[in-house]
Design a protein around this motif. Structure first.
Motif, PDB file in Angstrom:
ATOM      1  N   PRO A   1      50.198  39.212  30.566  1.00 17.95           N
ATOM      2  CA  PRO A   1      49.170  38.820  29.601  1.00 17.95           C
ATOM      3  C   PRO A   1      47.761  39.066  30.123  1.00 17.95           C
ATOM      4  N   LYS A   2      47.537  38.790  31.397  1.00 17.49           N
ATOM      5  CA  LYS A   2      46.216  39.009  31.993  1.00 17.49           C
ATOM      6  C   LYS A   2      45.787  40.463  31.833  1.00 17.49           C
TER       7      LYS A   2
ATOM      8  N   ILE B   1      42.613  44.675  29.270  1.00 18.01           N
ATOM      9  CA  ILE B   1      42.544  46.049  28.764  1.00 18.01           C
ATOM     10  C   ILE B   1      41.939  46.061  27.360  1.00 18.01           C
ATOM     11  N   ALA B   2      42.359  45.098  26.522  1.00 15.74           N
ATOM     12  CA  ALA B   2      41.806  45.025  25.166  1.00 15.74           C
ATOM     13  C   ALA B   2      40.304  44.807  25.210  1.00 15.74           C
TER      14      ALA B   2
ATOM     15  N   ARG C   1      34.225  44.980  33.339  1.00 16.33           N
ATOM     16  CA  ARG C   1      35.433  44.480  33.985  1.00 16.33           C
ATOM     17  C   ARG C   1      35.331  42.964  34.235  1.00 16.33           C
ATOM     18  N   ALA C   2      34.171  42.522  34.715  1.00 14.91           N
ATOM     19  CA  ALA C   2      33.990  41.102  35.025  1.00 14.91           C
ATOM     20  C   ALA C   2      34.033  40.255  33.755  1.00 14.91           C
ATOM     21  N   ASP C   3      33.373  40.730  32.687  1.00 17.23           N
ATOM     22  CA  ASP C   3      33.369  39.964  31.438  1.00 17.23           C
ATOM     23  C   ASP C   3      34.760  39.903  30.815  1.00 17.23           C
TER      24      ASP C   3
ATOM     25  N   ALA D   1      45.140  36.812  21.659  1.00 15.84           N
ATOM     26  CA  ALA D   1      44.042  36.858  22.633  1.00 15.84           C
ATOM     27  C   ALA D   1      43.477  38.267  22.754  1.00 15.84           C
ATOM     28  N   MET D   2      44.327  39.283  22.654  1.00 14.23           N
ATOM     29  CA  MET D   2      43.856  40.661  22.707  1.00 14.23           C
ATOM     30  C   MET D   2      42.902  40.968  21.549  1.00 14.23           C
ATOM     31  N   ALA D   3      43.167  40.380  20.374  1.00 14.85           N
ATOM     32  CA  ALA D   3      42.286  40.579  19.223  1.00 14.85           C
ATOM     33  C   ALA D   3      41.006  39.759  19.335  1.00 14.85           C
TER      34      ALA D   3
END
Length: 325
Positions: free
Chosen positions: A95-96, A101-102, A110-112, A151-153
Motif C-alpha cells: 500500500p505504501k 506512486i499515485a 517524493r517527500a510530499d 487512498a491512491m485517488a
C-alpha cells in the motif's frame, strides 16, 4: 463555471439498442460531495467512464475544471482522480508504494507523496498492512485493497475526485473512517462525485444527490429535499406477514395522513407528520396485537423511501414525493 468542477449536460451514451445514459445533467462544485445513486445497471459507471475519458459520449457535453472532456480528454483527465469500481491492480506492491506512486504521478515530490501516504494510512487505519506486499490471491484482504485504492485517488490535491462504490469489501469501522475522509477532501476544496447504491451511508456525507434510473435522472437535490418532508416528519416501517395484505391499503379510513407509501418486499415505509406519531403507534400496535402485521418501527424519515419511490419501487407515491428533473 460558477465554481463547478464538473458540468455534465444532456449526456447520452448507447450500447447498440440500449441507452445507458439518456440526457443526463449534473454539476459538482468545489467543496461539495454529490452522491450519484442508482440500482445496479442504472448507468452510474457508464457516466463515470465518460467523465474520465474511457468512453466517448454519443451526445451532450462534459467539462472538468473548465476543460472540455470530450474534445480534450487528456487535459480533463489531469484534473480528476478516480477510484474505479473494480479493484486496483496491486499485486507486487505494498500500500505504501502504491499510494506514493499515485502521488508522484500527480506531480507530488517524493517527500510530499511519502508524507501524504503515511497520513492517509493513519486516517484510514491501514498502518498494519502499510508495508505488506500484495500477492495474487493473498497478502492483502479485499477491504485493505479497496482502502488502498481510495487512498491512491485521494493522495494528491485535484479539482475533482470520483469514487465508484468506494466502500465495497470495507468493514464497518473503516467505512466510517473513509466517509470522514471523503468529507475532509471536500472541506479542503475538492469536488467529490460519490457513486453508490447505499442510500443510508450516502446520506451521512453528501451535500446533494442525483438519482439515476434506467439511464435517466429521476430525482435531484439535497437529502432533505429528496425526502420531500419536513424536518420533523417520521417514517413508520411496517413488517408484513408473507401471506397478508398491506393493512395501510386495505383499511378504507386510515387514522393518520400518509404523505408517501413505499412497498419494498414485506416492508411498508409510510411517511407521516410528527403530530400523528401517537395515533400511528396506537394503530400499528393494534395491527400487531391482532396479528395483521409482524411488527413495526417508528423513526425519523430517511432517504430510503424517497429513493425507492423515485426509482419506481413505490406502490403509491402521494404528496411529498421526490422532485423530478
Amino acid at each position: 463555471m460558477s465554481g463547478a468542477v464538473l458540468e455534465v449536460e444532456s449526456l447520452t451514451r448507447k450500447f447498440g439498442a440500449v441507452v445507458a445514459n439518456d440526457g443526463i445533467g449534473l454539476r459538482v462544485h468545489a467543496g461539495e460531495v454529490v452522491g450519484l445513486l442508482g440500482h445496479n445497471g442504472a448507468g452510474k459507471t457508464t457516466l463515470v467512464s465518460q467523465v474520465v475519458g474511457l468512453l466517448r459520449p454519443h451526445g451532450g457535453s462534459i467539462a472538468v475544471a473548465g476543460a472540455d472532456a470530450v474534445a480534450d480528454p487528456a487535459t480533463a483527465r489531469r484534473c480528476v482522480a478516480l477510484q474505479p469500481q473494480s479493484q486496483a491492480p496491486l499485486d507486487g506492491l505494498t500500500p505504501k508504494t502504491a499510494i506514493e506512486i499515485a502521488g508522484r504521478l500527480r506531480g507530488m515530490s517524493r517527500a510530499d507523496a511519502r508524507s501524504a501516504a503515511r497520513a492517509l494510512a493513519d486516517e484510514l487505519d491501514i498502518g498494519e498492512w502499510f508495508n505488506r506486499q500484495a500477492t495474487p490471491g493473498g497478502g492483502l484482504s479485499g477491504g485493505v485493497r479497496r482502502l488502498t485504492a481510495f487512498a491512491m485517488a485521494a493522495v494528491a490535491p485535484v479539482p475533482l475526485i470520483v469514487l465508484d462504490e468506494p466502500t465495497n469489501d470495507v468493514d464497518a469501522g473503516r467505512r466510517r473512517r473513509l466517509w470522514r475522509t471523503v468529507r475532509r477532501l471536500a472541506d479542503d476544496g475538492a469536488g467529490v462525485l460519490l457513486v453508490t447504491h447505499n442510500v443510508a451511508e450516502a446520506e451521512r456525507v453528501v451535500d446533494s444527490l442525483v438519482v439515476l434510473d434506467h439511464g435517466r435522472v429521476v430525482a435531484a437535490g439535497s437529502p432533505s429535499h429528496l425526502r420531500g418532508s419536513g424536518a420533523e416528519d417520521l417514517q413508520l416501517e411496517i413488517s408484513l406477514h408473507s401471506d397478508h395484505a398491506d393493512p395501510s391499503e386495505s383499511l378504507p379510513e386510515a387514522p393518520i395522513a400518509i404523505t408517501r407509501r413505499v412497498r419494498s418486499g414485506r416492508r411498508m415505509l409510510l411517511t407521516l407528520a410528527a403530530r400523528d406519531a401517537e395515533a400511528a403507534v396506537a394503530w400499528a400496535t393494534a395491527l400487531r396485537s391482532s396479528d395483521q402485521i409482524e411488527g413495526y418501527a417508528l423513526a425519523p424519515a430517511t432517504l430510503e423511501d424517497a429513493y425507492l419511490a423515485a426509482t419506481g419501487v413505490a406502490s403509491t407515491n402521494t404528496a411529498g414525493g421526490a422532485a423530478d428533473v
